[in-house]
Design an enzyme around this catalytic site. Sequence first.
Site, PDB file in Angstrom:
ATOM      1  N   CYS A 122     -28.297 -31.385  42.552  1.00  0.00           N
ATOM      2  CA  CYS A 122     -27.071 -31.138  41.773  1.00  0.00           C
ATOM      3  C   CYS A 122     -26.964 -29.657  41.419  1.00  0.00           C
ATOM      4  O   CYS A 122     -25.884 -29.086  41.496  1.00  0.00           O
ATOM      5  CB  CYS A 122     -27.036 -31.988  40.506  1.00  0.00           C
ATOM      6  SG  CYS A 122     -26.541 -33.710  40.817  1.00  0.00           S
ATOM      7  N   CYS A 181     -56.869 -47.071  42.429  1.00  0.00           N
ATOM      8  CA  CYS A 181     -56.118 -47.288  41.184  1.00  0.00           C
ATOM      9  C   CYS A 181     -56.493 -48.671  40.634  1.00  0.00           C
ATOM     10  O   CYS A 181     -56.689 -48.843  39.430  1.00  0.00           O
ATOM     11  CB  CYS A 181     -54.613 -47.256  41.441  1.00  0.00           C
ATOM     12  SG  CYS A 181     -54.015 -45.891  42.439  1.00  0.00           S
ATOM     13  N   ARG A 231     -33.444 -34.874  42.658  1.00  0.00           N
ATOM     14  CA  ARG A 231     -31.997 -35.146  42.547  1.00  0.00           C
ATOM     15  C   ARG A 231     -31.312 -34.089  41.668  1.00  0.00           C
ATOM     16  O   ARG A 231     -30.240 -33.602  42.001  1.00  0.00           O
ATOM     17  CB  ARG A 231     -31.796 -36.545  41.965  1.00  0.00           C
ATOM     18  CG  ARG A 231     -30.372 -36.920  41.634  1.00  0.00           C
ATOM     19  CD  ARG A 231     -29.509 -37.144  42.854  1.00  0.00           C
ATOM     20  NE  ARG A 231     -28.414 -36.193  42.907  1.00  0.00           N
ATOM     21  CZ  ARG A 231     -27.365 -36.306  43.731  1.00  0.00           C
ATOM     22  NH1 ARG A 231     -27.277 -37.305  44.589  1.00  0.00           N
ATOM     23  NH2 ARG A 231     -26.422 -35.415  43.724  1.00  0.00           N
ATOM     24  N   CYS A 268     -19.437 -32.873  35.032  1.00  0.00           N
ATOM     25  CA  CYS A 268     -19.267 -33.845  36.109  1.00  0.00           C
ATOM     26  C   CYS A 268     -19.562 -35.267  35.627  1.00  0.00           C
ATOM     27  O   CYS A 268     -18.757 -36.167  35.811  1.00  0.00           O
ATOM     28  CB  CYS A 268     -20.156 -33.488  37.306  1.00  0.00           C
ATOM     29  SG  CYS A 268     -19.507 -32.074  38.219  1.00  0.00           S
ATOM     30  N   HIS A 269     -20.721 -35.457  34.969  1.00  0.00           N
ATOM     31  CA  HIS A 269     -21.173 -36.831  34.718  1.00  0.00           C
ATOM     32  C   HIS A 269     -20.621 -37.481  33.457  1.00  0.00           C
ATOM     33  O   HIS A 269     -20.901 -38.646  33.195  1.00  0.00           O
ATOM     34  CB  HIS A 269     -22.704 -36.877  34.763  1.00  0.00           C
ATOM     35  CG  HIS A 269     -23.220 -36.610  36.144  1.00  0.00           C
ATOM     36  ND1 HIS A 269     -22.927 -37.429  37.210  1.00  0.00           N
ATOM     37  CD2 HIS A 269     -23.969 -35.592  36.647  1.00  0.00           C
ATOM     38  CE1 HIS A 269     -23.501 -36.945  38.305  1.00  0.00           C
ATOM     39  NE2 HIS A 269     -24.123 -35.823  37.998  1.00  0.00           N
TER      40      HIS A 269
HETATM   41  C1  HEC Z   1     -61.457 -44.192  36.722  1.00  0.00           C
HETATM   42  C2  HEC Z   1     -60.361 -44.939  36.187  1.00  0.00           C
HETATM   43  C3  HEC Z   1     -58.947 -44.664  36.653  1.00  0.00           C
HETATM   44  C4  HEC Z   1     -58.478 -44.638  37.942  1.00  0.00           C
HETATM   45  C5  HEC Z   1     -59.237 -44.784  39.229  1.00  0.00           C
HETATM   46  C6  HEC Z   1     -57.035 -44.454  37.821  1.00  0.00           C
HETATM   47  N1  HEC Z   1     -56.681 -44.346  36.528  1.00  0.00           N
HETATM   48 FE1  HEC Z   1     -54.808 -44.245  35.785  1.00  0.00          FE
HETATM   49  N2  HEC Z   1     -55.523 -44.117  33.920  1.00  0.00           N
HETATM   50  C7  HEC Z   1     -56.854 -44.122  33.565  1.00  0.00           C
HETATM   51  C8  HEC Z   1     -56.972 -43.848  32.138  1.00  0.00           C
HETATM   52  C9  HEC Z   1     -58.267 -43.744  31.358  1.00  0.00           C
HETATM   53  C10 HEC Z   1     -55.662 -43.699  31.657  1.00  0.00           C
HETATM   54  C11 HEC Z   1     -55.215 -43.324  30.253  1.00  0.00           C
HETATM   55  C12 HEC Z   1     -55.350 -41.843  30.152  1.00  0.00           C
HETATM   56  C13 HEC Z   1     -54.266 -41.170  29.407  1.00  0.00           C
HETATM   57  O1  HEC Z   1     -53.597 -41.799  28.578  1.00  0.00           O
HETATM   58  O2  HEC Z   1     -54.071 -39.973  29.685  1.00  0.00           O
HETATM   59  C14 HEC Z   1     -54.788 -43.897  32.803  1.00  0.00           C
HETATM   60  C15 HEC Z   1     -53.410 -43.889  32.718  1.00  0.00           C
HETATM   61  C16 HEC Z   1     -52.559 -44.196  33.762  1.00  0.00           C
HETATM   62  C17 HEC Z   1     -51.140 -44.415  33.639  1.00  0.00           C
HETATM   63  C18 HEC Z   1     -50.355 -44.399  32.343  1.00  0.00           C
HETATM   64  C19 HEC Z   1     -50.627 -45.688  31.625  1.00  0.00           C
HETATM   65  C20 HEC Z   1     -49.884 -45.806  30.345  1.00  0.00           C
HETATM   66  O3  HEC Z   1     -49.930 -46.886  29.760  1.00  0.00           O
HETATM   67  O4  HEC Z   1     -49.257 -44.845  29.899  1.00  0.00           O
HETATM   68  C21 HEC Z   1     -50.661 -44.641  34.890  1.00  0.00           C
HETATM   69  C22 HEC Z   1     -49.220 -44.920  35.263  1.00  0.00           C
HETATM   70  C23 HEC Z   1     -51.774 -44.557  35.797  1.00  0.00           C
HETATM   71  N3  HEC Z   1     -52.909 -44.298  35.082  1.00  0.00           N
HETATM   72  C24 HEC Z   1     -51.670 -44.699  37.160  1.00  0.00           C
HETATM   73  C25 HEC Z   1     -52.769 -44.607  38.035  1.00  0.00           C
HETATM   74  C26 HEC Z   1     -52.639 -44.609  39.461  1.00  0.00           C
HETATM   75  C27 HEC Z   1     -51.346 -44.730  40.254  1.00  0.00           C
HETATM   76  C28 HEC Z   1     -53.922 -44.512  39.961  1.00  0.00           C
HETATM   77  C29 HEC Z   1     -54.336 -44.411  41.409  1.00  0.00           C
HETATM   78  C30 HEC Z   1     -53.793 -43.267  42.144  1.00  0.00           C
HETATM   79  C31 HEC Z   1     -54.817 -44.440  38.819  1.00  0.00           C
HETATM   80  N4  HEC Z   1     -54.077 -44.479  37.677  1.00  0.00           N
HETATM   81  C32 HEC Z   1     -56.181 -44.380  38.910  1.00  0.00           C
HETATM   82  C33 HEC Z   1     -57.902 -44.394  34.402  1.00  0.00           C
HETATM   83  C34 HEC Z   1     -57.824 -44.466  35.773  1.00  0.00           C
HETATM   84  C1  HEC Z   2     -20.249 -30.434  40.397  1.00  0.00           C
HETATM   85  C2  HEC Z   2     -20.531 -31.714  39.822  1.00  0.00           C
HETATM   86  C3  HEC Z   2     -21.949 -32.029  39.396  1.00  0.00           C
HETATM   87  C4  HEC Z   2     -22.717 -31.367  38.497  1.00  0.00           C
HETATM   88  C5  HEC Z   2     -22.401 -30.096  37.737  1.00  0.00           C
HETATM   89  C6  HEC Z   2     -23.933 -32.143  38.378  1.00  0.00           C
HETATM   90  N1  HEC Z   2     -23.879 -33.229  39.207  1.00  0.00           N
HETATM   91 FE1  HEC Z   2     -25.237 -34.709  39.279  1.00  0.00          FE
HETATM   92  N2  HEC Z   2     -24.187 -35.585  40.810  1.00  0.00           N
HETATM   93  C7  HEC Z   2     -22.993 -35.124  41.313  1.00  0.00           C
HETATM   94  C8  HEC Z   2     -22.599 -35.961  42.414  1.00  0.00           C
HETATM   95  C9  HEC Z   2     -21.341 -35.807  43.263  1.00  0.00           C
HETATM   96  C10 HEC Z   2     -23.596 -36.936  42.563  1.00  0.00           C
HETATM   97  C11 HEC Z   2     -23.660 -38.065  43.607  1.00  0.00           C
HETATM   98  C12 HEC Z   2     -22.778 -39.195  43.172  1.00  0.00           C
HETATM   99  C13 HEC Z   2     -23.271 -39.795  41.897  1.00  0.00           C
HETATM  100  O1  HEC Z   2     -24.240 -40.564  41.916  1.00  0.00           O
HETATM  101  O2  HEC Z   2     -22.767 -39.387  40.806  1.00  0.00           O
HETATM  102  C14 HEC Z   2     -24.569 -36.691  41.510  1.00  0.00           C
HETATM  103  C15 HEC Z   2     -25.669 -37.472  41.264  1.00  0.00           C
HETATM  104  C16 HEC Z   2     -26.521 -37.327  40.183  1.00  0.00           C
HETATM  105  C17 HEC Z   2     -27.561 -38.262  39.824  1.00  0.00           C
HETATM  106  C18 HEC Z   2     -27.912 -39.544  40.560  1.00  0.00           C
HETATM  107  C19 HEC Z   2     -27.166 -40.725  40.016  1.00  0.00           C
HETATM  108  C20 HEC Z   2     -27.497 -42.003  40.744  1.00  0.00           C
HETATM  109  O3  HEC Z   2     -27.106 -43.059  40.247  1.00  0.00           O
HETATM  110  O4  HEC Z   2     -28.129 -41.972  41.799  1.00  0.00           O
HETATM  111  C21 HEC Z   2     -28.175 -37.757  38.719  1.00  0.00           C
HETATM  112  C22 HEC Z   2     -29.344 -38.351  37.976  1.00  0.00           C
HETATM  113  C23 HEC Z   2     -27.531 -36.506  38.389  1.00  0.00           C
HETATM  114  N3  HEC Z   2     -26.510 -36.288  39.296  1.00  0.00           N
HETATM  115  C24 HEC Z   2     -27.880 -35.681  37.345  1.00  0.00           C
HETATM  116  C25 HEC Z   2     -27.308 -34.441  37.111  1.00  0.00           C
HETATM  117  C26 HEC Z   2     -27.798 -33.498  36.115  1.00  0.00           C
HETATM  118  C27 HEC Z   2     -28.980 -33.727  35.192  1.00  0.00           C
HETATM  119  C28 HEC Z   2     -26.985 -32.399  36.182  1.00  0.00           C
HETATM  120  C29 HEC Z   2     -27.098 -31.093  35.408  1.00  0.00           C
HETATM  121  C30 HEC Z   2     -28.283 -30.320  35.641  1.00  0.00           C
HETATM  122  C31 HEC Z   2     -25.999 -32.667  37.211  1.00  0.00           C
HETATM  123  N4  HEC Z   2     -26.236 -33.890  37.749  1.00  0.00           N
HETATM  124  C32 HEC Z   2     -24.966 -31.810  37.537  1.00  0.00           C
HETATM  125  C33 HEC Z   2     -22.265 -34.075  40.828  1.00  0.00           C
HETATM  126  C34 HEC Z   2     -22.695 -33.192  39.859  1.00  0.00           C
END
Ligand code: HEC
Ligand code: HEC
Length: 258
Positions: A219, A75, A215, A177-178
Amino acid sequence: MDYKIYILKVFLFLIYLFFGILNNLYAKDLISGYHFSEPSTQMIQDDEFLNPGFIWVEHGKALWEKKENVSDLSCNSCHGKVSNMKGVAIKFPKVNKSENFINLEQQINICREKEMKARKFEPESKNLLALSVLLYYQSKGLKQNIEINEDNKKWFDIGEELYFKKIGQMGLSCNQCHDDRVGNNLRAEKVSQGHINGFPSYLLRWSKIASVHRRIQFCNEQARAIPFKIFSKEYNALQLYLTWRGKGLEIETPAVRK
Ligand code: HEC
Ligand code: HEC
């Protein structure tokens, strides 16, 4: 003279009241999940030596420098120091140049496959999450600030719809819930506002890092609803909606939760 000042004061007070009420109606205070955790869990998150998420950060750093066989690229070869990635993670999920709607973990896999000629990492695998944690960690302290524009509006709308959709055997939606039960206890956990500013987060119950998608799956499972797949468009749409909903909250990755 005096009574004019008095009237002015009353007037200012009324304005103050008016905006206070407006604020309560429309701008619910954003509270990070951190504040709903038990003090013992917060203490683990706050201490870099105790917080197990930092093992993932360290592992991510090693992977950032690791050259892949075929391409002989890491990277770092293209992106330079990992600190260059500050502010990058918080732009995801996004619609990329090829018009695919992807989250950060998918971007990492795209770079591996296309740029490094290496195999994609499995969803939720240690390597993928380690790089994701590392990249979100570079944005720690920055505020979530995602922009909704013509590129992502369609996905935002889908995410919003899913957030309010009643699903599963219990017919529960995320907001029931949230938004409606915030602060209530549910199976020995305090329901938070469901923000994602600490993700990927370390879950003590699983002794591992979990992605946002994992996560949400959890839920869904707990509400007896059929979960979508990790990397599904549906979860990316929800992730986008949640990122927007938490606009202004600071990134805390790696957060620690029960
Ligand atoms: C050969 C070059 C190359 C290597 C190696 C590479 N990348 Fe990239 N990466 C790019 C290019 C080019 C883009 C922009 C492409 C796009 O926008 O889709 C990018 C985009 C990204 C972005 C988003 C950047 C943004 O500003 O939105 C992330 C995060 C990222 N790379 C993570 C990684 C990670 C983690 C690794 C290693 C596992 C890695 N890249 C390896 C070329 C590389
Ligand atoms: C029945 C209740 C319930 C419902 C429905 C529910 N959640 Fe949760 N969720 C929880 C509980 C309990 C936790 C753990 C405690 C906390 O971080 O709120 C949690 C945790 C999370 C967290 C992590 C928050 C943190 O700070 O780590 C996310 C993100 C989340 N819920 C998203 C969702 C989304 C998106 C949905 C709908 C698809 C959903 N939940 C539906 C009960 C619920």
